[in-house]
Motif scaffolding. Structure first.
Motif, short mmCIF file in Angstrom:
data_model
loop_
_atom_site.label_atom_id
_atom_site.label_comp_id
_atom_site.label_asym_id
_atom_site.label_seq_id
_atom_site.Cartn_x
_atom_site.Cartn_y
_atom_site.Cartn_z
N TYR A 78 7.67 46.08 26.50
CA TYR A 78 7.34 47.11 27.84
C TYR A 78 6.05 46.95 28.86
O TYR A 78 6.18 47.66 29.92
N PRO A 81 5.34 44.40 31.92
CA PRO A 81 5.06 43.95 34.28
C PRO A 81 3.36 44.58 34.60
O PRO A 81 3.24 44.08 35.31
N ILE A 82 2.83 45.58 33.49
CA ILE A 82 1.58 45.71 33.78
C ILE A 82 0.39 44.94 33.53
O ILE A 82 -0.36 45.08 34.21
N ILE A 85 0.60 42.83 36.25
CA ILE A 85 -0.57 43.25 37.87
C ILE A 85 -1.53 42.78 37.59
O ILE A 85 -2.39 42.62 38.31
N ALA A 88 -2.58 39.42 37.91
CA ALA A 88 -2.23 38.66 39.62
C ALA A 88 -3.38 39.39 40.36
O ALA A 88 -4.74 39.05 41.38
N VAL A 89 -4.10 40.60 39.72
CA VAL A 89 -5.44 41.70 40.90
C VAL A 89 -6.36 40.99 39.84
O VAL A 89 -7.57 40.22 41.25
N ARG A 268 1.18 34.91 41.49
CA ARG A 268 1.00 35.50 41.35
C ARG A 268 2.87 35.82 41.48
O ARG A 268 3.39 36.67 41.02
N SER A 269 3.25 35.18 42.45
CA SER A 269 4.46 35.58 42.41
C SER A 269 5.66 34.69 41.60
O SER A 269 6.88 35.79 40.86
N PHE A 272 5.33 37.17 38.65
CA PHE A 272 6.36 38.54 38.58
C PHE A 272 7.52 38.30 38.08
O PHE A 272 8.70 39.06 38.36
N ALA A 275 7.18 40.01 34.63
CA ALA A 275 7.56 41.27 35.25
C ALA A 275 8.89 41.51 35.81
O ALA A 275 9.51 43.07 35.13
N TYR A 276 9.46 41.29 35.90
CA TYR A 276 11.13 42.09 36.51
C TYR A 276 12.16 41.39 35.00
O TYR A 276 13.08 42.21 35.02
N ILE A 279 12.17 42.23 30.10
CA ILE A 279 12.62 43.29 29.98
C ILE A 279 14.05 43.07 29.09
O ILE A 279 15.01 43.08 28.40
N PRO A 280 14.57 42.63 30.29
CA PRO A 280 16.26 42.32 30.73
C PRO A 280 16.64 40.88 29.53
O PRO A 280 17.54 41.29 29.21
N MET B 4 1.30 42.34 49.62
CA MET B 4 1.23 41.76 48.17
C MET B 4 0.53 43.15 47.24
O MET B 4 1.24 43.68 46.21
N THR B 7 3.84 44.59 46.55
CA THR B 7 4.92 44.43 45.70
C THR B 7 3.82 44.85 44.67
O THR B 7 5.04 44.75 43.75
N TYR B 8 2.93 44.82 44.35
CA TYR B 8 2.33 45.07 42.73
C TYR B 8 3.42 46.77 42.53
O TYR B 8 3.49 46.97 41.44
N VAL B 11 6.51 46.03 42.09
CA VAL B 11 7.06 46.19 40.49
C VAL B 11 6.69 46.65 39.53
O VAL B 11 7.83 47.22 38.56
N VAL B 14 9.72 49.04 39.87
CA VAL B 14 10.97 48.50 38.71
C VAL B 14 10.99 49.14 37.33
O VAL B 14 11.61 48.48 36.66
N TRP B 15 9.50 48.55 36.88
CA TRP B 15 9.36 48.42 35.86
C TRP B 15 10.14 50.28 34.71
O TRP B 15 9.91 50.11 34.64
N THR B 18 13.56 50.82 34.94
CA THR B 18 14.12 50.11 33.85
C THR B 18 13.71 50.36 32.75
O THR B 18 15.15 50.51 31.87
N LEU B 19 13.05 50.88 32.73
CA LEU B 19 12.61 51.79 30.96
C LEU B 19 13.19 52.83 31.77
O LEU B 19 13.86 53.98 30.72
N LEU B 22 16.88 52.41 30.01
CA LEU B 22 16.70 52.03 28.71
C LEU B 22 17.19 53.25 28.11
O LEU B 22 17.71 53.37 27.57
#
Lengths: 574, 31
Positions: A78, A81-82, A85, A88-89, A268-269, A272, A275-276, A279-280, B4, B7-8, B11, B14-15, B18-19, B22
């Motif tokens: 879980y 994705p965080i 990010i 990426a930063v 970074r992409s 991601f 990140a997308y 989990i699926p 960008m 995009t963050y 993300v 979408v997170w 998704t949760l 679920l």
């Protein structure tokens, strides 16, 4: 397995070697070999990163976990994705702008050669051994299923991978990963569809999932605050966050992949994509395990899934006990099937009271089946003397070879090989890069003879490939010992993250602080692992925090680095 | 906000979705 299935596996193995060697044309010089001349598109890197993570252990172990206990393991992902990010930063621009080959190289620029070499050595040690485990664990299972000996199966995984990685470098690794990922996803999807089609016509997929739900196998959120519970929402979002920061931010097998990107934003992409989709994808793997459970509720399962142990007990003096247990198991299984059908019928009719009663009856029969299985497992342990016996990893391969049609068996077996090879190739490339860049070029021969360094790089890749195969064959014999060694590797995962956080996040940190912090962090994590019951996902958080705190204090006490001499912050990308 | 930066946010959204999906899945199939 039929000739057609063997042909599919053989075609896959030949193709993967040919494809890798074909890509060797594009590897001129060290940057071409280790970083694909920083030219790969984000989507290829993203798929390659996901392929490296999805090992054969995931395919057979995680599906087995889904079968036995359900989807609670999904919570471990879980935080991913965080973490992406944050990486990426923070990490990505630092690594890209530093124009480095390995993550550890950055530590010398920021601290000193000692810190760099020590962290690189920890990586080589832990990853070198883990690479053996990545081959041996699935090889032990597959060898039983396809009827080859363990050594041959280890070599079938290790040798082709070493060949294409050696010739093609990271370019071959990334592009074969992309194709292997298509094969893996195709195989998993086909298995999932086959399992759904394997349910009785009278039971819908929704009704079947309610049956699984009543056993707790669809629990994907557990808000327990007990620190000894392995998979909860909190270990998954807080503890695992540090695991992913450590893995994607500091492990060379991952860092190397996004260093191959054309730009910071492309890197970074690529992250991601995980990140997308991570989990699926992991949910797909786990739901396959749940559907296998449902499939075997309606189709008689073997009492034990490891045929080798099954045969050994049948041939022993206690065969009579085993046969009696089998009869008991058959009766319990038939009663469980009847209870499942009744529960599904009540659910279909919308009769809440009958549905609740059906749920209770099904769970009672399920416990009876599991109790008989536990007796059989105890019997196997006593007869074989193998106290660690566990047949969970055999569930998915058993389903594949006994219930799927010809052709699909070969496809799934090739997909398991692909999952193992895509992980091994990424590790071999990273091990080779660190060996050459962090040690050979740093300490032995620091010159610009690219031809010589390229030759050494290929030799290093071959060396790690051979070593991984040897460790795999040895690990298959020693089983639990390699687990101990791998667990030892987890002692320093969070600690290495702590050093990088210190390097990036505390400009006054000096090399003494970093080194003392690293050692202290490793000792503390070792202590926590051995002497407490705190779940392993918290260990990375503990390691990172200890290293950062100790590193800060020691740096302040020993004369902090002046901020103006700290590594220049990355410029905004043009 | 930069591309960008957007995009963050995407993300993170979408997170969360998704949760949430679920959680609904668990609640629907586990009574």
């Amino acid at each position: 397995m039929s000739v057609i299935d063997w042909t599919i596996i053989a075609v896959y193995l030949i193709w993967v070697i040919w494809d890798g060697i074909r890509l060797s044309k594009n590897t001129s010089g060290l940057e071409g070999y280790f970083l694909a001349s920083r030219s790969l598109p984000w989507w290829a890197i993203g798929l390659s990163v996901m392929a490296t993570q999805l090992s054969a252990i995931t395919m057979i172990g995680t599906t087995g976990q889904g079968y036995a206990v359900g989807m609670s393991l999904l919570q471990q992902y879980y935080a991913l994705p965080i973490a992406m990010i944050i990486i990426a930063v923070t990490f990505v621009p630092f690594f890209h702008n530093a124009r480095i080959f390995t993550a550890y190289e950055y530590l010398e620029k920021r601290f000193d050669a000692k810190t760099r070499s020590f962290t690189a050595l920890l990586f080589l040690f832990s990853r070198g051994l883990a690479c053996g485990a990545v081959i041996s664990a699935p090889a032990v299972v597959l060898s039983v299923m396809i009827g080859l000996d363990v050594t041959t199966t280890c070599l079938l995984m290790g040798v082709p991978t070493a060949i294409y990685t050696m010739f093609g470098g990271v370019q071959a690794v990334a592009w074969t990963d992309v194709k292997q990922m298509y094969l893996i996803i195709g195989g998993l999807t086909a298995a999932c569809i086959a399992l759904m089609l394997g349910l009785p016509e009278t039971v819908s997929v929704g009704e079947a999932l309610r049956i699984a739900g009543t056993t707790g196998r669809l629990q994907v959120f557990d808000f327990s605050t007990d620190p000894s519970v392995r998979y909860t929402f909190w270990t998954g979002t807080i503890g695992a966050l540090f695991l992913f920061l450590s893995y994607f931010g500091t492990d060379q097998s991952q860092v190397q992949r996004y260093l191959t990107a054309k730009s910071i934003d492309q890197a970074r992409s690529s992250l991601f994509m995980s990140a997308y989709w991570k989990i699926p994808l992991q949910a797909l793997v786990m739901i396959i395990g749940v559907f296998m459970f449902l499939f075997y509720v309606f189709t008689p399962p073997p009492m034990l899934f490891n045929p080798v142990h099954d045969q050994r007990v049948r041939a022993s003096a206690r065969a009579g006990e085993y046969v009696a247990l089998e009869q008991k198991f058959g009766e319990a299984d038939a009663a469980r099937k009847a209870a499942a059908e009744q529960f599904a019928a009540a659910d279909r009719a919308g009769d809440r009271q009958a549905s609740d009663a059906g749920s209770a009856a099904f769970n009672a029969e399920e416990r009876r089946v599991q109790a008989v299985r536990a007796e059989a497992v105890t019997l196997v342990k006593e007869v074989s003397g193998d106290s660690t016996y566990n047949d969970i990893n055999y569930v998915f391969p058993t389903f594949i070879v006994t219930h799927l049609p010809v052709g699909l068996i070969g496809l799934l077996m090739a997909a398991i090989f692909a999952a193992a090879m895509s992980t091994i190739s990424g590790e071999l490339s990273a091990l080779s890069t660190s060996t050459v860049i962090d040690f050979y070029r740093r300490w032995i021969r620091d010159d610009d003879d690219e031809k010589h360094l390229l030759m050494v790089s290929k030799a290093a890749t071959l060396f790690w490939g051979v070593l991984a195969s040897v460790v795999a064959i040895w690990a298959a014999e020693l089983g639990s010992l390699i687990e101990v060694v791998n667990r030892f590797g987890s002692f320093f995962y969070g600690s290495i993250l702590g050093v990088f956080l210190l390097a990036i996040g505390w400009s006054r940190a000096n090399s003494t602080g970093a080194f003392v912090g690293l050692i202290t962090g490793m000792v503390v994590v070792g202590y926590v692992t051995i002497f407490t019951s705190i779940a392993f996902l918290w260990h990375n958080l503990i390691g990172a925090v200890v290293v950062f705190a100790v590193g800060m204090i020691v740096s302040e006490l020993t004369g902090p680095r002046k901020p103006q001499s700290a590594v220049r912050r990355p410029q905004r990308e043009v | 906000m930069t591309a960008m930066g957007k995009t963050y946010v995407k993300v993170a959204v979408v997170w969360a979705v998704t949760l949430a999906g679920l959680y609904i899945f668990q609640a629907y199939f586990t009574r």
